[in-house]
Scaffold this motif. Structure first.
Motif, PDB file in Angstrom:
ATOM      1  N   GLY A   8       0.736  -1.231   0.156  1.00 41.31           N
ATOM      2  CA  GLY A   8      -0.123   0.166   0.001  1.00 41.31           C
ATOM      3  C   GLY A   8       1.026   1.231  -0.120  1.00 41.31           C
ATOM      4  N   ASP A   9       1.913   1.451   0.591  1.00 42.09           N
ATOM      5  CA  ASP A   9       2.790   2.368   0.767  1.00 42.09           C
ATOM      6  C   ASP A   9       3.276   2.772  -0.488  1.00 42.09           C
ATOM      7  OD1 ASP A   9       2.406   2.169   3.537  1.00 42.09           O
ATOM      8  OD2 ASP A   9       4.162   2.235   4.149  1.00 42.09           O
ATOM      9  N   GLU A  10       3.910   1.533  -1.151  1.00 42.20           N
ATOM     10  CA  GLU A  10       4.377   1.917  -2.422  1.00 42.20           C
ATOM     11  C   GLU A  10       3.549   2.271  -3.472  1.00 42.20           C
ATOM     12  OE1 GLU A  10       8.007  -1.864  -1.951  1.00 42.20           O
ATOM     13  OE2 GLU A  10       5.981  -2.360  -2.656  1.00 42.20           O
ATOM     14  N   LEU A  11       2.405   1.742  -3.296  1.00 40.69           N
ATOM     15  CA  LEU A  11       1.081   2.105  -4.300  1.00 40.69           C
ATOM     16  C   LEU A  11       0.950   3.740  -4.207  1.00 40.69           C
ATOM     17  CD1 LEU A  11      -0.574   1.844  -6.608  1.00 40.69           C
ATOM     18  CD2 LEU A  11      -2.426   0.950  -4.926  1.00 40.69           C
ATOM     19  N   VAL A  12       0.563   4.126  -2.928  1.00 41.17           N
ATOM     20  CA  VAL A  12       0.706   5.635  -2.607  1.00 41.17           C
ATOM     21  C   VAL A  12       1.771   6.279  -3.210  1.00 41.17           C
ATOM     22  CG1 VAL A  12       0.591   7.304  -0.919  1.00 41.17           C
ATOM     23  CG2 VAL A  12      -0.693   5.107  -0.869  1.00 41.17           C
ATOM     24  N   ARG A  13       3.000   5.934  -3.218  1.00 45.68           N
ATOM     25  CA  ARG A  13       4.162   6.751  -3.490  1.00 45.68           C
ATOM     26  C   ARG A  13       4.256   6.942  -5.160  1.00 45.68           C
ATOM     27  NH1 ARG A  13       7.908   4.467  -0.877  1.00 45.68           N
ATOM     28  NH2 ARG A  13       8.499   2.896  -2.186  1.00 45.68           N
ATOM     29  N   VAL A  14       3.827   5.829  -5.775  1.00 47.55           N
ATOM     30  CA  VAL A  14       3.906   5.801  -7.283  1.00 47.55           C
ATOM     31  C   VAL A  14       2.641   6.458  -7.539  1.00 47.55           C
ATOM     32  CG1 VAL A  14       3.134   4.053  -9.160  1.00 47.55           C
ATOM     33  CG2 VAL A  14       4.840   3.333  -7.607  1.00 47.55           C
ATOM     34  N   LEU A  15       1.476   6.486  -6.930  1.00 51.66           N
ATOM     35  CA  LEU A  15       0.315   7.454  -7.622  1.00 51.66           C
ATOM     36  C   LEU A  15       0.746   8.783  -7.522  1.00 51.66           C
ATOM     37  CD1 LEU A  15      -2.712   5.272  -6.615  1.00 51.66           C
ATOM     38  CD2 LEU A  15      -1.556   5.500  -8.812  1.00 51.66           C
ATOM     39  N   ALA A  16       1.251   9.183  -6.281  1.00 54.35           N
ATOM     40  CA  ALA A  16       1.629  10.463  -5.919  1.00 54.35           C
ATOM     41  C   ALA A  16       2.665  10.964  -6.904  1.00 54.35           C
ATOM     42  CB  ALA A  16       2.335  10.688  -4.509  1.00 54.35           C
ATOM     43  N   THR A  17       3.562  10.386  -7.430  1.00 56.10           N
ATOM     44  CA  THR A  17       4.455  10.583  -8.308  1.00 56.10           C
ATOM     45  C   THR A  17       4.194  10.636  -9.607  1.00 56.10           C
ATOM     46  OG1 THR A  17       6.376   9.117  -7.117  1.00 56.10           O
ATOM     47  CG2 THR A  17       6.720   9.785  -9.525  1.00 56.10           C
TER      48      THR A  17
END
Length: 110
Positions: A8-17
């Motif tokens: 979940g943390d990685e997905l949030v980082r990718v989507l924010a990027t």
């Protein structure tokens, strides 16, 4: 990378990027093939300094990779290319990502 392997943390980082139009333009340019910073900055019409900021964020999110090469005249050129990725967001994928979010992700960017 695929969303199946993202926490979940990685997905949030990718989507924010991906939330930046500049970074979407960088990915679009790199989809045509690898490029070095100066060439990419000229192609996109942005400064190298601004481009470096966006490339670092894309690299941290795992969306691009970088490596140094020496030109024929001995200059070091940093080339960037897209890292293979696939994101297919579904309600089930979002639920799975939400289940693995940590407190750090819930606090938001610093």
């Amino acid at each position: 990378m695929s969303q199946d392997s993202l926490t979940g943390d990685e997905l949030v980082r990718v989507l924010a990027t991906l939330g930046s139009p500049h970074r979407v333009r960088v990915l679009a340019a790199l989809s045509q093939g690898r490029a070095y910073v100066s060439q990419l900055a000229r192609d996109l019409g942005i400064s190298r300094a601004l481009l470096q900021v966006h490339l670092k964020k894309l690299e941290r999110a795992g969306l691009v990779t970088a490596h140094l090469e020496l030109s024929d005249d001995g200059k070091a050129l940093k080339f960037y290319e897209i890292a293979p990725f696939s994101l297919h967001l579904t309600p089930a994928a979002m639920a799975a990502a939400a289940a693995s979010l940590t407190d750090d992700a819930l606090k938001g960017p610093e």
